[in-house]
Design a protein around this motif. Structure first.
Motif, PDB file in Angstrom:
ATOM      1  N   ARG A 294     -83.712  -9.451 -21.533  1.00 38.59           N
ATOM      2  CA  ARG A 294     -83.295 -10.315 -22.633  1.00 38.59           C
ATOM      3  C   ARG A 294     -83.351 -11.773 -22.173  1.00 38.59           C
ATOM      4  NH1 ARG A 294     -77.697 -11.283 -21.949  1.00 38.59           N
ATOM      5  NH2 ARG A 294     -76.688  -9.980 -20.419  1.00 38.59           N
ATOM      6  N   PRO A 295     -84.507 -12.402 -22.289  1.00 40.59           N
ATOM      7  CA  PRO A 295     -84.645 -13.787 -21.836  1.00 40.59           C
ATOM      8  C   PRO A 295     -83.739 -14.723 -22.597  1.00 40.59           C
ATOM      9  CG  PRO A 295     -86.513 -13.127 -23.181  1.00 40.59           C
ATOM     10  CD  PRO A 295     -85.711 -11.894 -22.937  1.00 40.59           C
ATOM     11  N   THR A 296     -83.437 -15.864 -21.957  1.00 42.66           N
ATOM     12  CA  THR A 296     -82.556 -16.849 -22.563  1.00 42.66           C
ATOM     13  C   THR A 296     -83.205 -17.457 -23.802  1.00 42.66           C
ATOM     14  OG1 THR A 296     -81.687 -17.374 -20.380  1.00 42.66           O
ATOM     15  CG2 THR A 296     -81.280 -18.965 -22.121  1.00 42.66           C
ATOM     16  N   THR A 297     -82.472 -17.501 -24.904  1.00 42.94           N
ATOM     17  CA  THR A 297     -82.999 -18.071 -26.144  1.00 42.94           C
ATOM     18  C   THR A 297     -82.480 -19.484 -26.371  1.00 42.94           C
ATOM     19  OG1 THR A 297     -81.202 -17.023 -27.369  1.00 42.94           O
ATOM     20  CG2 THR A 297     -83.281 -15.816 -27.206  1.00 42.94           C
ATOM     21  N   THR A 298     -81.282 -19.768 -25.936  1.00 39.29           N
ATOM     22  CA  THR A 298     -80.717 -21.107 -26.105  1.00 39.29           C
ATOM     23  C   THR A 298     -80.346 -21.657 -24.736  1.00 39.29           C
ATOM     24  OG1 THR A 298     -78.500 -20.166 -26.423  1.00 39.29           O
ATOM     25  CG2 THR A 298     -79.833 -20.585 -28.392  1.00 39.29           C
ATOM     26  N   GLY A 299     -80.897 -22.805 -24.426  1.00 43.46           N
ATOM     27  CA  GLY A 299     -80.630 -23.413 -23.135  1.00 43.46           C
ATOM     28  C   GLY A 299     -79.553 -24.467 -23.215  1.00 43.46           C
ATOM     29  N   PRO A 300     -79.231 -25.084 -22.091  1.00 50.35           N
ATOM     30  CA  PRO A 300     -78.215 -26.142 -22.082  1.00 50.35           C
ATOM     31  C   PRO A 300     -78.673 -27.350 -22.882  1.00 50.35           C
ATOM     32  CG  PRO A 300     -79.353 -26.024 -19.971  1.00 50.35           C
ATOM     33  CD  PRO A 300     -79.803 -24.843 -20.760  1.00 50.35           C
ATOM     34  N   ARG A 301     -77.712 -28.019 -23.521  1.00 52.84           N
ATOM     35  CA  ARG A 301     -78.033 -29.212 -24.308  1.00 52.84           C
ATOM     36  C   ARG A 301     -78.421 -30.363 -23.384  1.00 52.84           C
ATOM     37  NH1 ARG A 301     -73.882 -31.297 -25.973  1.00 52.84           N
ATOM     38  NH2 ARG A 301     -72.322 -29.979 -24.963  1.00 52.84           N
ATOM     39  N   LEU A 302     -79.390 -31.136 -23.837  1.00 53.24           N
ATOM     40  CA  LEU A 302     -79.806 -32.299 -23.055  1.00 53.24           C
ATOM     41  C   LEU A 302     -78.668 -33.298 -22.895  1.00 53.24           C
ATOM     42  CD1 LEU A 302     -83.397 -32.957 -24.457  1.00 53.24           C
ATOM     43  CD2 LEU A 302     -82.815 -32.306 -22.112  1.00 53.24           C
ATOM     44  N   THR A 303     -77.876 -33.462 -23.950  1.00 52.17           N
ATOM     45  CA  THR A 303     -76.787 -34.433 -23.894  1.00 52.17           C
ATOM     46  C   THR A 303     -75.707 -34.033 -22.895  1.00 52.17           C
ATOM     47  OG1 THR A 303     -75.769 -33.291 -25.791  1.00 52.17           O
ATOM     48  CG2 THR A 303     -77.143 -35.209 -26.262  1.00 52.17           C
ATOM     49  N   ALA A 304     -75.646 -32.748 -22.531  1.00 53.66           N
ATOM     50  CA  ALA A 304     -74.634 -32.316 -21.566  1.00 53.66           C
ATOM     51  C   ALA A 304     -74.878 -32.919 -20.187  1.00 53.66           C
ATOM     52  CB  ALA A 304     -74.612 -30.791 -21.471  1.00 53.66           C
ATOM     53  N   SER A 305     -76.122 -33.296 -19.895  1.00 51.95           N
ATOM     54  CA  SER A 305     -76.448 -33.870 -18.584  1.00 51.95           C
ATOM     55  C   SER A 305     -76.271 -35.381 -18.543  1.00 51.95           C
ATOM     56  CB  SER A 305     -77.897 -33.523 -18.213  1.00 51.95           C
ATOM     57  OG  SER A 305     -78.086 -32.129 -18.149  1.00 51.95           O
ATOM     58  N   LEU A 306     -76.052 -36.000 -19.707  1.00 49.65           N
ATOM     59  CA  LEU A 306     -75.932 -37.465 -19.749  1.00 49.65           C
ATOM     60  C   LEU A 306     -74.758 -37.988 -18.928  1.00 49.65           C
ATOM     61  CD1 LEU A 306     -76.921 -40.170 -20.818  1.00 49.65           C
ATOM     62  CD2 LEU A 306     -75.562 -39.775 -22.888  1.00 49.65           C
ATOM     63  N   PRO A 307     -73.544 -37.415 -19.020  1.00 50.82           N
ATOM     64  CA  PRO A 307     -72.436 -37.940 -18.194  1.00 50.82           C
ATOM     65  C   PRO A 307     -72.725 -37.868 -16.704  1.00 50.82           C
ATOM     66  CG  PRO A 307     -71.598 -36.498 -19.926  1.00 50.82           C
ATOM     67  CD  PRO A 307     -73.084 -36.337 -19.918  1.00 50.82           C
ATOM     68  N   TYR A 308     -73.444 -36.843 -16.268  1.00 43.92           N
ATOM     69  CA  TYR A 308     -73.769 -36.726 -14.847  1.00 43.92           C
ATOM     70  C   TYR A 308     -74.751 -37.825 -14.430  1.00 43.92           C
ATOM     71  CZ  TYR A 308     -71.465 -32.210 -15.064  1.00 43.92           C
ATOM     72  OH  TYR A 308     -70.531 -31.221 -15.224  1.00 43.92           O
ATOM     73  N   ALA A 309     -75.700 -38.147 -15.325  1.00 39.14           N
ATOM     74  CA  ALA A 309     -76.622 -39.241 -15.038  1.00 39.14           C
ATOM     75  C   ALA A 309     -75.878 -40.568 -14.948  1.00 39.14           C
ATOM     76  CB  ALA A 309     -77.705 -39.302 -16.110  1.00 39.14           C
ATOM     77  N   LEU A 310     -74.946 -40.802 -15.876  1.00 37.07           N
ATOM     78  CA  LEU A 310     -74.178 -42.050 -15.854  1.00 37.07           C
ATOM     79  C   LEU A 310     -73.276 -42.116 -14.626  1.00 37.07           C
ATOM     80  CD1 LEU A 310     -73.238 -42.379 -19.631  1.00 37.07           C
ATOM     81  CD2 LEU A 310     -74.984 -43.641 -18.353  1.00 37.07           C
ATOM     82  N   PHE A 311     -72.730 -40.976 -14.216  1.00 32.50           N
ATOM     83  CA  PHE A 311     -71.925 -40.946 -12.996  1.00 32.50           C
ATOM     84  C   PHE A 311     -72.791 -41.324 -11.791  1.00 32.50           C
ATOM     85  CE2 PHE A 311     -70.168 -38.586  -9.318  1.00 32.50           C
ATOM     86  CZ  PHE A 311     -68.916 -39.173  -9.269  1.00 32.50           C
ATOM     87  N   GLY A 312     -74.031 -40.821 -11.753  1.00 28.68           N
ATOM     88  CA  GLY A 312     -74.943 -41.203 -10.676  1.00 28.68           C
ATOM     89  C   GLY A 312     -75.256 -42.682 -10.698  1.00 28.68           C
ATOM     90  N   LEU A 313     -75.426 -43.253 -11.895  1.00 31.10           N
ATOM     91  CA  LEU A 313     -75.698 -44.686 -12.005  1.00 31.10           C
ATOM     92  C   LEU A 313     -74.509 -45.512 -11.520  1.00 31.10           C
ATOM     93  CD1 LEU A 313     -77.344 -47.111 -12.999  1.00 31.10           C
ATOM     94  CD2 LEU A 313     -76.356 -46.748 -15.274  1.00 31.10           C
ATOM     95  N   GLY A 314     -73.308 -45.171 -11.988  1.00 33.95           N
ATOM     96  CA  GLY A 314     -72.126 -45.940 -11.605  1.00 33.95           C
ATOM     97  C   GLY A 314     -71.863 -45.895 -10.115  1.00 33.95           C
ATOM     98  N   THR A 315     -71.877 -44.706  -9.531  1.00 29.35           N
ATOM     99  CA  THR A 315     -71.621 -44.597  -8.093  1.00 29.35           C
ATOM    100  C   THR A 315     -72.753 -45.218  -7.284  1.00 29.35           C
ATOM    101  OG1 THR A 315     -72.578 -42.358  -8.140  1.00 29.35           O
ATOM    102  CG2 THR A 315     -70.181 -42.550  -8.324  1.00 29.35           C
ATOM    103  N   GLY A 316     -74.001 -45.102  -7.783  1.00 29.19           N
ATOM    104  CA  GLY A 316     -75.119 -45.710  -7.072  1.00 29.19           C
ATOM    105  C   GLY A 316     -74.981 -47.214  -6.996  1.00 29.19           C
TER     106      GLY A 316
END
Length: 493
Positions: A294-316
């Protein structure tokens, strides 16, 4: 007297007869909440707080709509409170050793810290190719495009790594590889374009160097996500050894170029090998057995990764400013690989291990605490111990890198205090990220980065003193957020 009412001992005219508890008729359907309480009896009896039961219900996939339909209550938290009230508290000891998923080896975490720091030697080898007059903001030649490309890469790859890990968590390894392949190509393009846009009067070799930097960041992200730290370490080792050798003996430019391009090529090929599509049944073998049919039909939302990207920007940005104080007054080799930045990067190994230690300690606290307050006290004590251990390791690394780095300035009181406060920001931010509260951590770190940027652009005060204020404010805010979450059992899932 035959006409009097019989009354039990201790009752009188002012005592009402006890009202018997209503019983479910034998012909009536059983209460579904009672059935659920019986099925989850052991877990509910040992729960410290209803939120712990709510976490279990959510992990079982019960939605609020299903809960309203089956059990007649509003949501998972209301059902958890109902179960918590119906089951008597019991805290039985496990029969055998308790499984602790947060037990990891220190050596593996230290290895990741070394892998994070080794790319800094690439700037040492590449320094002659970036030679020239000071550029924008008075920084050494080529610094601005390199910094801009690095920040773009850190931001993009933090979000990409989260998305790939999300696919891996769903058991869909081919989708994780596909997202890494497409995301890495886009990240390389983004980093190169950003470096070109801010190059200004910098020599074209700085843009070329920034493009190679983007390729490395993307390929290294692939290898780290797929658990290939040892391969990455082996690929970087010759370049790191060559960079160390430059401190004691001149190295020809041709040899520097060979070492740089050789390590970059090997890392890129290793990363490409990890994300290249498998042919035939290779894709299927990479998936867990339970997902093959039963392959995955719905994947993670793109917007769910946005806070992690912003966290990388801020700490960087914050880490870059920790080294800019040296770069503004030091030589061009300090522009990127300042001792403070090297110490912070190396400290990510102990930081990761201590985060695992905290998660292990909070799991033990859930088992040993009988009240929410006791659980909060236990986790607060554990987080203080782990944070103290991280700051001690950061202090040792800072002293060592300052002593060994050529022409490095000695650590003063303000510089050392600012570095340790930045360490608090990074570690508590990572802790909040592990709690799932990455949005709060990203907001605080990005606000701190913006404040320090405005102070630098407007030449407001000494950079180290400004950093001390910014890091202290951010550290206090993040610590308050951590304290607010420590007592919530659901935050420790």
């Amino acid at each position: 007297m035959s006409g009097s009412l019989w009354m039990p001992p201790g009752s009188g005219p002012d005592t009402l007869p006890a009202i018997p508890r209503q019983r479910t008729p034998s012909w009536a359907a059983p209460d579904p909440v009672d059935e659920l309480a019986e099925r989850l009896d052991d877990f509910v009896a040992a729960a410290v707080h209803p939120d712990e039961i709510a976490a279990l219900l959510e992990s079982d996939g019960l939605s609020d709509d299903q809960i309203r339909e089956r059990y007649g209550v509003k949501n998972s938290f209301a059902l958890a409170e109902e179960l918590y009230e119906r089951v008597e508290r019991r805290h039985p000891e496990p029969e055998g050793p308790v499984h602790d998923p947060w037990q990891v080896g220190l050596l593996g975490c230290l290895l990741r810290g070394v892998v994070f720091a080794l790319p800094g030697f690439g700037y040492v080898l590449g320094a002659p190719f970036l030679a020239g007059p000071r550029g924008d903001l008075g920084l050494p030649a080529g610094t601005v495009p390199l910094l801009a490309g690095a920040l773009a890469g850190w931001t993009w790859n933090q979000g990409l790594a989260h998305r790939a890990y999300s696919w891996l968590g769903l058991g869909d390894r081919p989708a994780a590889r596909h997202s890494l392949l497409i995301g890495t190509l886009l990240g390389v393009l983004l980093g190169t374009l950003v470096a070109s846009a801010v190059a200004g009067t910098a020599h074209p070799t700085a843009v070329v160097f920034a493009a190679g930097q983007s390729v490395y960041l993307g390929a290294a992200t692939v290898l780290l996500v797929m658990g290939r730290e040892r391969a990455l370490l082996a690929a970087l080792s010759p370049m790191a050894v060559g960079a160390v050798f430059t401190f004691v003996h001149p190295v020809p430019d041709a040899a520097r170029l060979i070492l740089l391009l050789g390590s970059l090529t090997v890392v890129a090929l290793l990363g490409l090998r990890e994300v290249a599509p498998r042919k035939g049944r290779g894709e299927l073998r990479d998936q867990p057995r339970w997902t093959r049919s039963r392959p995955t039909t719905t994947g993670p939302r793109l917007t769910a990764s946005l806070p992690y990207a912003l966290f990388g920007l801020g700490t960087g940005v914050l880490v870059v400013y920790a080294s800019l104080g040296d770069a503004l007054t030091g030589d061009q080799q300090s522009a990127i690989a300042a001792p403070a930045a090297v110490a912070l990067t190396l400290s990510m190994g102990p930081a990761e291990w201590l985060l695992y230690r905290f998660r292990s300690g909070s799991l033990a606290g859930l088992r040993s605490s009988s009240t929410p307050k006791a659980f909060w006290r236990t986790t607060a004590r554990t987080v203080v111990q782990c944070l103290t251990g991280y700051l001690a390791s950061l202090l040792v690394l800072s002293v060592l890198t300052s002593a060994l780095w050529p022409h490095a300035q000695s650590l003063g009181g303000i510089r050392l205090a600012g570095l340790l406060l930045l360490g608090v920001v990074l570690w508590t931010g990572l802790l909040l990220q592990s709690f799932g509260a990455v949005a709060g951590a990203a907001t605080v770190c990005c606000a701190a980065a913006l404040a320090q940027t405005l102070a630098l652009v407007t030449h407001t005060g000494d950079p180290h003193r400004v950093g001390l204020i910014v890091y202290g404010t951010a550290a206090a805010t993040l610590a308050a957020l951590v304290c607010a979450l420590l007592g919530r059992a659901t935050a420790h899932r």
